[in-house]
Write a protein that holds these residues in place. Structure first.
Motif, PDB file in Angstrom:
ATOM      1  N   UNK A 212      49.568  -0.938  -0.085  1.00 31.11           N
ATOM      2  CA  UNK A 212      50.036   0.561  -0.184  1.00 31.11           C
ATOM      3  C   UNK A 212      49.597   0.621   0.793  1.00 31.11           C
ATOM      4  N   UNK A 213      48.889   0.768   1.959  1.00 28.90           N
ATOM      5  CA  UNK A 213      48.893   0.856   3.520  1.00 28.90           C
ATOM      6  C   UNK A 213      49.939   0.897   4.210  1.00 28.90           C
ATOM      7  N   UNK A 214      50.191  -1.067   4.218  1.00 27.83           N
ATOM      8  CA  UNK A 214      51.371  -0.792   4.897  1.00 27.83           C
ATOM      9  C   UNK A 214      52.991   0.419   4.277  1.00 27.83           C
ATOM     10  N   UNK A 215      52.615   0.109   3.083  1.00 25.79           N
ATOM     11  CA  UNK A 215      53.788   1.024   2.702  1.00 25.79           C
ATOM     12  C   UNK A 215      54.219   2.519   3.347  1.00 25.79           C
ATOM     13  N   UNK A 216      52.632   2.702   3.266  1.00 32.07           N
ATOM     14  CA  UNK A 216      52.672   4.347   3.378  1.00 32.07           C
ATOM     15  C   UNK A 216      52.775   4.243   5.108  1.00 32.07           C
ATOM     16  N   UNK A 217      52.731   3.985   5.731  1.00 24.93           N
ATOM     17  CA  UNK A 217      52.617   3.633   6.867  1.00 24.93           C
ATOM     18  C   UNK A 217      54.633   3.604   7.570  1.00 24.93           C
ATOM     19  N   UNK A 218      55.248   2.307   6.781  1.00 24.94           N
ATOM     20  CA  UNK A 218      56.320   3.079   7.145  1.00 24.94           C
ATOM     21  C   UNK A 218      57.092   3.637   6.367  1.00 24.94           C
ATOM     22  N   UNK A 219      56.528   4.459   5.420  1.00 28.02           N
ATOM     23  CA  UNK A 219      57.913   5.835   5.302  1.00 28.02           C
ATOM     24  C   UNK A 219      56.818   6.801   6.393  1.00 28.02           C
TER      25      UNK A 219
END
Length: 307
Positions: A212-219
């Protein structure tokens, strides 16, 4: 007022003589608790309560009209006078519907007598607890204040020596956590994207929060590049593979194209309305499994854009 509590009407002895009640007898219609009365049959209520009072010689007679022994209900405190603002006073009248401490557990006396005894008991307990609180505060104030361990010269010297011998290692929380580092299991704070997307399904807490944190950082990085053409300072430390996205994580679907395995106990949308096929054929025919995109959310968004 002509009640016994206020000095009017016949006294208790006159009332007992008029009703011809024997010692320990309850008035028929008494709704209070009488020990062992439910195990007696075949006699009147007055006779049963009289015999129970005689059999239970080690207890006080439980009569409503029996007067309390001397000194049993004497109050220890001077009950407060009614001022119009205070709640518990010395002249509580029948019909008061407010809460009186311990009143539901008192039986067999007039309303005023039970009120006086409950108020006296409440005041006694409150004074006792206030005294204990004040004693504790005085004891705490009498002890010397604790000195912070950081003021100890020995601790300071050891920390300085550690910094000299380990220049590249952080001391305590000197460095900030990485943006995509998952929190410790049990953390109750908010983690983006794990409840609104498929990132939070079917994995351990550590793995779920990391995704979830990686996806948020990507967005966040993609939005920053789209708006300003540069990355924000907080995103520059994120690894390149995270910013570019991981195909294995972003394309992992919960509802597979070839259908769900039988005995899958999770929720499948619209499954409850399908009949007449095997579990695999049913799930393969559902829209949530049949679409070719990476996730059902992408499929829904593509249909919305087409419309």
């Amino acid at each position: 007022m002509t009640t016994v509590a206020f000095g009017g009407g016949p006294n208790l002895d006159q009332r007992r003589s008029f009703a011809a009640l024997r010692d320990g007898t309850h008035v028929p219609g008494y709704r209070g608790y009488c020990p062992q009365i439910k195990y007696r049959v075949g006699k009147t209520y007055g006779t049963d309560t009289h015999e129970l009072a005689q059999d239970t010689i080690h207890l006080q007679p439980a009569s409503v009209l029996a007067s309390a022994p001397e000194g049993l209900r004497t109050t220890k405190n001077v009950l407060p006078m009614a001022t119009g603002d205070n709640k518990y006073t010395e002249k509580m009248i029948p019909g008061y519907t407010g809460y009186i401490p311990r009143m539901p557990f008192k039986f067999g006396n007039t309303y005023k007598e039970d009120c006086d005894f409950c108020i006296d008991e409440y005041m006694t307990n409150r004074k006792f607890n206030d005294t204990k609180t004040m004693d504790l505060k005085r004891q705490v104030a009498g002890y010397p204040r604790l000195t912070a361990i950081s003021h100890d010269p020995e601790v300071r010297d050891k920390l300085n020596l550690y910094r000299d011998t380990h220049p590249n290692r952080p001391i305590l929380m000197d460095d900030k956590r990485a943006l995509t580092e998952p929190p410790v299991p049990g953390y109750r704070g908010y983690i983006p994207r794990i409840k609104t997307t498929e990132m939070g399904l079917g994995a351990r807490y550590n793995r779920t929060t990391k995704r979830g944190l990686e996806m948020f950082a990507q967005e966040t990085a993609a939005s920053a590049q789209r708006i300003t053409g540069t990355l924000p300072a907080s995103i520059e430390r994120v690894p390149t593979d995270v910013l570019q996205g991981s195909q294995g994580d972003s394309s992992k679907r919960l509802y597979l194209t070839d259908g769900m395995i039988p005995k899958y106990t999770g929720y499948v949308p619209q499954r409850r309305f399908a009949f007449g096929n095997t579990y695999g054929d049913t799930t393969r025919g559902l829209e949530v499994c049949a679409h070719p995109l990476n996730s059902f959310g992408d499929f829904k968004r593509s249909r919305t854009s087409v419309m």
